[in-house]
Write a protein that holds these residues in place. Structure first.
Motif, PDB file in Angstrom:
ATOM      1  N   GLY A 196       0.778  -1.221   0.000  1.00 30.92           N
ATOM      2  CA  GLY A 196       0.000   0.000   0.000  1.00 30.92           C
ATOM      3  C   GLY A 196       0.813   1.276   0.000  1.00 30.92           C
ATOM      4  O   GLY A 196       0.269   2.366  -0.194  1.00 30.92           O
ATOM      5  N   SER A 197       2.110   1.166   0.214  1.00 30.64           N
ATOM      6  CA  SER A 197       2.987   2.345   0.249  1.00 30.64           C
ATOM      7  C   SER A 197       4.097   2.189  -0.766  1.00 30.64           C
ATOM      8  O   SER A 197       4.726   1.124  -0.839  1.00 30.64           O
ATOM      9  CB  SER A 197       3.593   2.517   1.646  1.00 30.64           C
ATOM     10  N   THR A 198       4.303   3.246  -1.540  1.00 28.84           N
ATOM     11  CA  THR A 198       5.335   3.208  -2.569  1.00 28.84           C
ATOM     12  C   THR A 198       6.132   4.507  -2.572  1.00 28.84           C
ATOM     13  O   THR A 198       5.683   5.533  -2.043  1.00 28.84           O
ATOM     14  CB  THR A 198       4.739   2.998  -3.978  1.00 28.84           C
ATOM     15  N   ASP A 199       7.294   4.460  -3.200  1.00 28.48           N
ATOM     16  CA  ASP A 199       8.148   5.635  -3.312  1.00 28.48           C
ATOM     17  C   ASP A 199       8.912   5.532  -4.626  1.00 28.48           C
ATOM     18  O   ASP A 199       9.250   4.424  -5.064  1.00 28.48           O
ATOM     19  CB  ASP A 199       9.120   5.707  -2.131  1.00 28.48           C
ATOM     20  N   TYR A 200       9.196   6.667  -5.234  1.00 26.96           N
ATOM     21  CA  TYR A 200       9.902   6.708  -6.507  1.00 26.96           C
ATOM     22  C   TYR A 200      10.927   7.834  -6.508  1.00 26.96           C
ATOM     23  O   TYR A 200      10.707   8.883  -5.888  1.00 26.96           O
ATOM     24  CB  TYR A 200       8.932   6.964  -7.667  1.00 26.96           C
ATOM     25  N   VAL A 201      11.993   7.634  -7.247  1.00 31.41           N
ATOM     26  CA  VAL A 201      12.899   8.741  -7.493  1.00 31.41           C
ATOM     27  C   VAL A 201      12.184   9.720  -8.422  1.00 31.41           C
ATOM     28  O   VAL A 201      11.361   9.299  -9.268  1.00 31.41           O
ATOM     29  CB  VAL A 201      14.231   8.224  -8.117  1.00 31.41           C
ATOM     30  N   ASP A 202      12.454  10.997  -8.282  1.00 28.07           N
ATOM     31  CA  ASP A 202      11.716  12.008  -9.035  1.00 28.07           C
ATOM     32  C   ASP A 202      11.761  11.786 -10.547  1.00 28.07           C
ATOM     33  O   ASP A 202      10.788  12.033 -11.251  1.00 28.07           O
ATOM     34  CB  ASP A 202      12.265  13.403  -8.709  1.00 28.07           C
ATOM     35  N   SER A 203      12.884  11.302 -11.037  1.00 27.19           N
ATOM     36  CA  SER A 203      13.067  11.191 -12.488  1.00 27.19           C
ATOM     37  C   SER A 203      12.162  10.147 -13.143  1.00 27.19           C
ATOM     38  O   SER A 203      12.020  10.139 -14.365  1.00 27.19           O
ATOM     39  CB  SER A 203      14.528  10.875 -12.811  1.00 27.19           C
ATOM     40  N   VAL A 204      11.551   9.271 -12.350  1.00 23.74           N
ATOM     41  CA  VAL A 204      10.684   8.238 -12.934  1.00 23.74           C
ATOM     42  C   VAL A 204       9.224   8.391 -12.530  1.00 23.74           C
ATOM     43  O   VAL A 204       8.363   7.641 -13.013  1.00 23.74           O
ATOM     44  CB  VAL A 204      11.157   6.805 -12.577  1.00 23.74           C
ATOM     45  N   LYS A 205       8.929   9.343 -11.680  1.00 21.54           N
ATOM     46  CA  LYS A 205       7.545   9.538 -11.243  1.00 21.54           C
ATOM     47  C   LYS A 205       6.641   9.832 -12.430  1.00 21.54           C
ATOM     48  O   LYS A 205       6.980  10.632 -13.301  1.00 21.54           O
ATOM     49  CB  LYS A 205       7.469  10.670 -10.219  1.00 21.54           C
ATOM     50  N   GLY A 206       5.504   9.164 -12.456  1.00 20.89           N
ATOM     51  CA  GLY A 206       4.571   9.334 -13.560  1.00 20.89           C
ATOM     52  C   GLY A 206       4.850   8.429 -14.746  1.00 20.89           C
ATOM     53  O   GLY A 206       4.017   8.316 -15.651  1.00 20.89           O
ATOM     54  N   HIS A 220      11.027  -5.286   9.091  1.00 24.04           N
ATOM     55  CA  HIS A 220      10.550  -4.118   9.832  1.00 24.04           C
ATOM     56  C   HIS A 220       9.170  -4.437  10.371  1.00 24.04           C
ATOM     57  O   HIS A 220       8.342  -5.037   9.696  1.00 24.04           O
ATOM     58  CB  HIS A 220      10.511  -2.896   8.914  1.00 24.04           C
ATOM     59  N   TYR A 221       8.877  -3.994  11.601  1.00 26.22           N
ATOM     60  CA  TYR A 221       7.621  -4.350  12.262  1.00 26.22           C
ATOM     61  C   TYR A 221       6.400  -3.773  11.556  1.00 26.22           C
ATOM     62  O   TYR A 221       5.285  -4.282  11.693  1.00 26.22           O
ATOM     63  CB  TYR A 221       7.641  -3.884  13.719  1.00 26.22           C
ATOM     64  N   SER A 222       6.610  -2.695  10.784  1.00 27.76           N
ATOM     65  CA  SER A 222       5.484  -2.035  10.119  1.00 27.76           C
ATOM     66  C   SER A 222       5.315  -2.567   8.710  1.00 27.76           C
ATOM     67  O   SER A 222       6.271  -2.588   7.927  1.00 27.76           O
ATOM     68  CB  SER A 222       5.696  -0.526  10.076  1.00 27.76           C
ATOM     69  N   GLY A 223       4.132  -2.963   8.385  1.00 24.68           N
ATOM     70  CA  GLY A 223       3.845  -3.445   7.043  1.00 24.68           C
ATOM     71  C   GLY A 223       3.829  -2.356   5.995  1.00 24.68           C
ATOM     72  O   GLY A 223       3.772  -2.645   4.789  1.00 24.68           O
ATOM     73  N   THR A 224       3.902  -1.102   6.434  1.00 25.05           N
ATOM     74  CA  THR A 224       3.901   0.017   5.498  1.00 25.05           C
ATOM     75  C   THR A 224       5.298   0.612   5.296  1.00 25.05           C
ATOM     76  O   THR A 224       5.465   1.614   4.634  1.00 25.05           O
ATOM     77  CB  THR A 224       2.951   1.126   5.981  1.00 25.05           C
ATOM     78  N   TYR A 225       6.296  -0.032   5.885  1.00 21.66           N
ATOM     79  CA  TYR A 225       7.676   0.452   5.782  1.00 21.66           C
ATOM     80  C   TYR A 225       8.228   0.269   4.377  1.00 21.66           C
ATOM     81  O   TYR A 225       7.963  -0.748   3.707  1.00 21.66           O
ATOM     82  CB  TYR A 225       8.549  -0.302   6.779  1.00 21.66           C
ATOM     83  N   TYR A 226       9.002   1.237   3.913  1.00 18.14           N
ATOM     84  CA  TYR A 226       9.797   1.101   2.698  1.00 18.14           C
ATOM     85  C   TYR A 226      10.993   2.046   2.835  1.00 18.14           C
ATOM     86  O   TYR A 226      11.001   2.920   3.699  1.00 18.14           O
ATOM     87  CB  TYR A 226       9.000   1.435   1.437  1.00 18.14           C
ATOM     88  N   SER A 227      11.979   1.884   1.993  1.00 19.23           N
ATOM     89  CA  SER A 227      13.176   2.719   2.107  1.00 19.23           C
ATOM     90  C   SER A 227      13.784   2.960   0.738  1.00 19.23           C
ATOM     91  O   SER A 227      13.710   2.086  -0.147  1.00 19.23           O
ATOM     92  CB  SER A 227      14.204   2.048   3.012  1.00 19.23           C
ATOM     93  N   ASN A 228      14.405   4.122   0.576  1.00 15.87           N
ATOM     94  CA  ASN A 228      15.158   4.423  -0.644  1.00 15.87           C
ATOM     95  C   ASN A 228      16.659   4.311  -0.411  1.00 15.87           C
ATOM     96  O   ASN A 228      17.455   4.723  -1.258  1.00 15.87           O
ATOM     97  CB  ASN A 228      14.808   5.807  -1.172  1.00 15.87           C
ATOM     98  N   ASP A 229      17.045   3.743   0.742  1.00 15.98           N
ATOM     99  CA  ASP A 229      18.458   3.622   1.115  1.00 15.98           C
ATOM    100  C   ASP A 229      18.926   2.187   0.863  1.00 15.98           C
ATOM    101  O   ASP A 229      18.420   1.253   1.479  1.00 15.98           O
ATOM    102  CB  ASP A 229      18.618   3.986   2.592  1.00 15.98           C
ATOM    103  N   ALA A 230      19.898   2.033   0.000  1.00 15.98           N
ATOM    104  CA  ALA A 230      20.386   0.700  -0.339  1.00 15.98           C
ATOM    105  C   ALA A 230      20.899  -0.052   0.892  1.00 15.98           C
ATOM    106  O   ALA A 230      20.859  -1.292   0.918  1.00 15.98           O
ATOM    107  CB  ALA A 230      21.486   0.796  -1.392  1.00 15.98           C
TER     108      ALA A 230
END
Length: 128
Positions: free
Chosen positions: A56-66, A102-112
């Motif tokens: 349910g949670s996502t993240d993108y680098v700006d250059s690929v958004k859309g 991670h304990y949260s099911g909504t966790y995500y990260s942009n850090d390798a």
């Protein structure tokens, strides 16, 4: 033994589309985000997109958004990257990765550094 296998890369003209897939196996991946990173020749590996375990949670680098969309399979051990309107600057080796628990099911990260497991990569080449 954990394995991540990417597929779907290839050569495409600018403006075209590709869909990358990544299948993870060897353990359960509950409460672990999944992500895509890429590395172009002569450049450092960069974050592309991430999705939480819940999906349910996502993240993108700006250059690929859309243009790019990350999604996760129902079994939670697969991740996809739909890439539309591709540009020559999208040319790179694309890697999928599974994050630390991670304990949260909504966790995500942009850090390798937050990712424990990595695939071998799939080449995406966009011609102009």
């Amino acid at each position: 033994q954990v394995q991540l296998v990417e597929s779907g890369g290839g050569l495409v003209q600018a403006g075209g589309s590709l869909r990358l897939s990544c299948a993870a196996s060897g353990r359960t991946f509950s409460y672990r985000a999944m992500g895509w990173f890429r590395q172009a020749p002569g450049k450092e590996r960069e974050f592309v997109a991430a999705i939480s375990w819940s999906g349910g949670s996502t993240d993108y680098v700006d250059s690929v958004k859309g243009r790019f969309t990350i999604s996760r399979g129902n079994a939670k051990n697969t991740v996809y990257l739909q890439m539309n309107s591709l540009k020559p600057e999208d040319t790179a080796v694309y890697y999928c990765a599974v994050s630390k628990w991670h304990y949260s099911g909504t966790y995500y990260s942009n850090d390798a550094k937050e990712y424990d497991y990595w695939g071998q990569g799939t080449q995406v080449t966009v011609s102009s």
